[in-house]
Motif scaffolding. Sequence first.
Motif, PDB file in Angstrom:
ATOM      1  N   UNK A   3       0.829  -1.209   0.000  1.00  0.00           N
ATOM      2  CA  UNK A   3       0.000   0.000   0.000  1.00  0.00           C
ATOM      3  C   UNK A   3       0.864   1.261   0.000  1.00  0.00           C
ATOM      4  N   UNK A   4       1.989   1.218   0.691  1.00  0.00           N
ATOM      5  CA  UNK A   4       2.917   2.353   0.650  1.00  0.00           C
ATOM      6  C   UNK A   4       3.459   2.542  -0.762  1.00  0.00           C
ATOM      7  N   UNK A   5       3.780   1.437  -1.409  1.00  0.00           N
ATOM      8  CA  UNK A   5       4.277   1.495  -2.786  1.00  0.00           C
ATOM      9  C   UNK A   5       3.226   2.112  -3.707  1.00  0.00           C
ATOM     10  N   UNK A   6       1.987   1.668  -3.550  1.00  0.00           N
ATOM     11  CA  UNK A   6       0.906   2.208  -4.377  1.00  0.00           C
ATOM     12  C   UNK A   6       0.715   3.703  -4.136  1.00  0.00           C
ATOM     13  N   UNK A   7       0.738   4.113  -2.880  1.00  0.00           N
ATOM     14  CA  UNK A   7       0.533   5.524  -2.555  1.00  0.00           C
ATOM     15  C   UNK A   7       1.685   6.383  -3.058  1.00  0.00           C
ATOM     16  N   UNK A   8       2.869   5.801  -3.138  1.00  0.00           N
ATOM     17  CA  UNK A   8       4.016   6.562  -3.643  1.00  0.00           C
ATOM     18  C   UNK A   8       3.804   6.962  -5.105  1.00  0.00           C
ATOM     19  N   UNK A   9       2.995   6.188  -5.832  1.00  0.00           N
ATOM     20  CA  UNK A   9       2.716   6.510  -7.231  1.00  0.00           C
ATOM     21  C   UNK A   9       1.927   7.804  -7.381  1.00  0.00           C
ATOM     22  N   UNK A  10       1.255   8.203  -6.302  1.00  0.00           N
ATOM     23  CA  UNK A  10       0.456   9.435  -6.333  1.00  0.00           C
ATOM     24  C   UNK A  10       1.237  10.632  -5.781  1.00  0.00           C
ATOM     25  N   UNK A  11       2.438  10.381  -5.276  1.00  0.00           N
ATOM     26  CA  UNK A  11       3.247  11.440  -4.672  1.00  0.00           C
ATOM     27  C   UNK A  11       4.078  12.134  -5.750  1.00  0.00           C
ATOM     28  N   UNK A  12       3.869  13.432  -5.912  1.00  0.00           N
ATOM     29  CA  UNK A  12       4.582  14.182  -6.943  1.00  0.00           C
ATOM     30  C   UNK A  12       5.944  14.695  -6.481  1.00  0.00           C
ATOM     31  N   UNK A  13       6.166  14.803  -5.166  1.00  0.00           N
ATOM     32  CA  UNK A  13       7.465  15.246  -4.658  1.00  0.00           C
ATOM     33  C   UNK A  13       8.401  14.046  -4.529  1.00  0.00           C
ATOM     34  N   UNK A  14       9.511  14.077  -5.262  1.00  0.00           N
ATOM     35  CA  UNK A  14      10.414  12.931  -5.307  1.00  0.00           C
ATOM     36  C   UNK A  14      10.945  12.556  -3.927  1.00  0.00           C
TER      37      UNK A  14
END
Length: 247
Positions: free
Chosen positions: A57-68
Amino acid sequence: MSSKSDVEQDFFVEIDDTVGDYSARSVSAALRKVENLKVDDLPAEHRCGLLRRHAEYLYMMSNYETMKEKRVEMLETAYKKARQGHVMNPNDFECAKVLCSTCGRLAEESSLKKKLDYGFKFKTYLDEAIAISDQDFELCHMRGRFCYTVASLSFVERCAAKVIGQIPDVSYKMALDDLLKADRLEQGVAENQLFIGKTYMALGDMVNAKKWLVKTASNTTEVPLEQEYVDEAAALLEEKKFKSIKI
């Protein structure tokens, strides 16, 4: 008698139902439920399942994070959770896949030193996962992408990599074989289409490169990371070398 996977699904049914359609909202809700559970409080047979879900779930949510920076931070936490689960149960295929995914993404997102370190670890984890099953889209894509990345290393990067370990003997042809196999297993994935196009470019086959980049650029998505793949394909198609090529 119920199988191990059935027992695990029954135990995590509420959390798995929360994930629903894997939208950012539903995954975020499932992540909050996972974070409220403590590994040590669970029966031993369910601890790997919890850690795998937390990482996934953390991996999936990282896909929505625009700040590297924030995205890498989420991926590092996901990697630690997946690795902990993998140590508990090296034969858990889903956990092994998430470990590969998080480690592979960190190899791409990190600075050179960490990139190389994660890259060597990723190859080890990937070999272990493929030994369990070699007919999985994600694993075929990751191996193809890995081959492409290693084959594309610059002279400086290769010198730095040799300090850490032996560079795998891979080629663009090997990358293409895996990426095309991944497409046969699951079509229409922008990320995989992009790397097929880039691999054809590296091989000098500009006609097929353009075909796959056009496919990539035609995708529509609401996921920021996926949009980056679409945008990259569109940008490549604007280069002069593709303008005169008809498909």
